[in-house]
Design an enzyme around this catalytic site. Structure first.
Site, PDB file in Angstrom:
ATOM      1  N   GLY A 196       0.948  -1.297  -0.144  1.00 15.88           N
ATOM      2  CA  GLY A 196      -0.035   0.137  -0.148  1.00 15.88           C
ATOM      3  C   GLY A 196       0.906   1.213  -0.120  1.00 15.88           C
ATOM      4  O   GLY A 196       1.907   1.256   0.175  1.00 15.88           O
ATOM      5  N   GLU A 213      -0.657   0.907  -6.484  1.00 13.69           N
ATOM      6  CA  GLU A 213       0.328   0.562  -5.146  1.00 13.69           C
ATOM      7  C   GLU A 213       0.381  -0.801  -5.275  1.00 13.69           C
ATOM      8  O   GLU A 213       1.814  -1.409  -5.195  1.00 13.69           O
ATOM      9  CB  GLU A 213      -0.249   1.009  -3.601  1.00 13.69           C
ATOM     10  CG  GLU A 213      -0.138   2.546  -3.488  1.00 13.69           C
ATOM     11  CD  GLU A 213       1.465   2.852  -3.521  1.00 13.69           C
ATOM     12  OE1 GLU A 213       2.181   2.113  -3.280  1.00 13.69           O
ATOM     13  OE2 GLU A 213       1.550   4.251  -3.317  1.00 13.69           O
ATOM     14  N   GLU A 248       4.338  -2.356  -5.693  1.00 13.86           N
ATOM     15  CA  GLU A 248       5.084  -3.092  -4.831  1.00 13.86           C
ATOM     16  C   GLU A 248       5.162  -4.555  -4.973  1.00 13.86           C
ATOM     17  O   GLU A 248       5.826  -5.061  -4.378  1.00 13.86           O
ATOM     18  CB  GLU A 248       4.496  -2.787  -3.346  1.00 13.86           C
ATOM     19  CG  GLU A 248       4.303  -1.324  -3.189  1.00 13.86           C
ATOM     20  CD  GLU A 248       4.131  -1.004  -1.686  1.00 13.86           C
ATOM     21  OE1 GLU A 248       3.693  -1.901  -1.013  1.00 13.86           O
ATOM     22  OE2 GLU A 248       4.585   0.152  -1.249  1.00 13.86           O
ATOM     23  N   GLU A 291      10.832  -8.323  -2.495  1.00  9.63           N
ATOM     24  CA  GLU A 291      10.560  -7.994  -1.103  1.00  9.63           C
ATOM     25  C   GLU A 291       9.347  -8.353  -0.799  1.00  9.63           C
ATOM     26  O   GLU A 291       8.533  -8.185   0.324  1.00  9.63           O
ATOM     27  CB  GLU A 291      10.908  -6.672  -0.590  1.00  9.63           C
ATOM     28  CG  GLU A 291      12.222  -6.224  -0.684  1.00  9.63           C
ATOM     29  CD  GLU A 291      13.041  -6.960   0.437  1.00  9.63           C
ATOM     30  OE1 GLU A 291      12.377  -7.786   1.199  1.00  9.63           O
ATOM     31  OE2 GLU A 291      14.322  -7.312   0.156  1.00  9.63           O
TER      32      GLU A 291
END
Lengths: 227, 227
Positions: free
Chosen positions: A46, A62, A66, A113
């Site tokens: 987020g 987002e 990400e 990640e």
DNA sequence: TATCAAAGTGTAAAAAACACACGAAGGCAA
DNA sequence: TTGCCTTCGTGTGTTTTTTACACTTTGATA
């Protein structure tokens, strides 16, 4: 600091609870935070909402930034606005929940990640993200019983057993095979394919796809997909 | 302009859809706007969220400031965040919906610029408040069929006929009296009182109150109040 | 060709939902 | 006081839905 207002303003973020299904357990996608606060902790993907984009757009952006994921199924969940939920300053977060298919699940695993966790074995989370996740799970369970959203979590071709495993994983209880199949087929939403799914030394299973036209119709006039 | 930020920020508001029931029709509380934009138009009660209050607190505060009402039942509905919904600047609004009892309904009528409208006959509304209201109505209809929230809209003592009228008003369809009563009583949630409700030249009706303890229990483990 | 493992199938019993009509109670007016 | 009016309050039979439950089929593999 070029942006000034008469009264102080909360920052506005979106957070996404992304569910996936690997055939066995329900999974959630988390990212490891690189920055303080909660550096190195796991969190929901987020970030901040830009002033010229809608909330939905922000959630999609987002999510893709990400995790590299795009999803067909993204729905607003709830807005979290307690005062101290972010230690830095007032941050109000509009939470979304998303469902993604297995292909997307493996893709996201590549994102440096980002990592999938089974919902039964989650790490401790940053901010109030554990609350958000609990809310999302409750919502998913509720929705599953009155909307046929299970398909969003399965590959385009799937067997009835896979569908049943999914329901069992989300609802957390075993279901009767015959009753499940009877009900699942009764909505006239599943189209049998010519193909079979062969796996292991036993009878192969009939593959199905679901009928997006009927699905949309049901979506509009409300469903009743209790199982 | 003492409050400056690195990036532009949306303003954050709350809006409340307040439902009431007068015995006949479902009503919504609206206020007349005194200021531009949409001056003199009807709108949902609401206003800006302060930086040190939660969203729920803001909704309660604005509701009381603008209508004098307090309510036991206030629930977050949805967050509306399209870019141009306010012509002045970016405003994101967290919508709430509230249910109030008849005593509160009449009290609010006194508030100078607040007025009840039957949902079947609404004026044109400011901003995207018509959308918000539609969303709230849909939610209310849905909730009513699986949660016993009808009691929030009735006086503390009520008759089964009143309860049925309420369900009929919200769902928009007539219900069978015998089946309705059977079902309503089957949840063991209604406590018959000694009193009767006399109105007009005919048999008086049994008054009931509802059992808040059982209600809370049901609320926690999820209900099933379909009628 | 025997074995293995999951796929696939039907029925009976129980529970829930539905449709439906008339006597009871009290106020009011003649 | 009697009859009338209006809403209150109740039960049953029918249909539909839900639930519980076990064996045969199919293809791969050894």
């Amino acid at each position: 600091m070029p942006h000034a207002y008469e009264f102080p303003r909360a920052a506005l973020t979106v957070d996404c609870v992304v569910f996936g299904f690997d055939g066995g357990e329900l999974q959630v996608l988390l990212i490891r935070r690189g920055l303080a606060p909660f550096k190195d902790k796991w969190a929901l993907p987020g970030g901040f909402v830009r002033v010229e984009e809608t909330l939905d757009d922000a959630a999609r952006r987002e999510l893709e930034e990400e995790t590299g994921l795009k999803t067909d199924f993204l729905e607003q969940l709830y807005t979290f606005g307690t005062v101290k939920r972010d230690p830095r300053e007032r941050v109000v977060s509009v939470a979304y929940f998303a469902l993604v298919k297995p292909a997307a699940v493996t893709a996201a695993t590549d994102a440096a990640e980002a990592k999938w966790f089974p919902v039964s074995d989650l790490p401790s989370l940053a901010f109030d993200h554990a609350d958000i996740l609990t809310t999302a799970l409750t919502r998913l369970r509720g929705k599953l019983t009155y909307q046929p959203i299970g398909f969003e979590l399965l590959p385009p071709k799937f067997t009835l057993t896979q569908l049943q495993r999914l329901y069992e994983a989300v609802l957390g209880e075993p279901l009767d095979k015959r009753n499940f199949r009877k009900k699942a087929l009764s909505y006239d939403l599943l189209i049998p394919l010519q193909e079979k799914h062969q796996e292991g030394p036993h009878r192969p299973a009939q593959l199905f796809r679901f009928d997006p036209v009927k699905y949309e119709k049901l979506k509009k006039k409300g469903f009743l997909f209790e199982i």
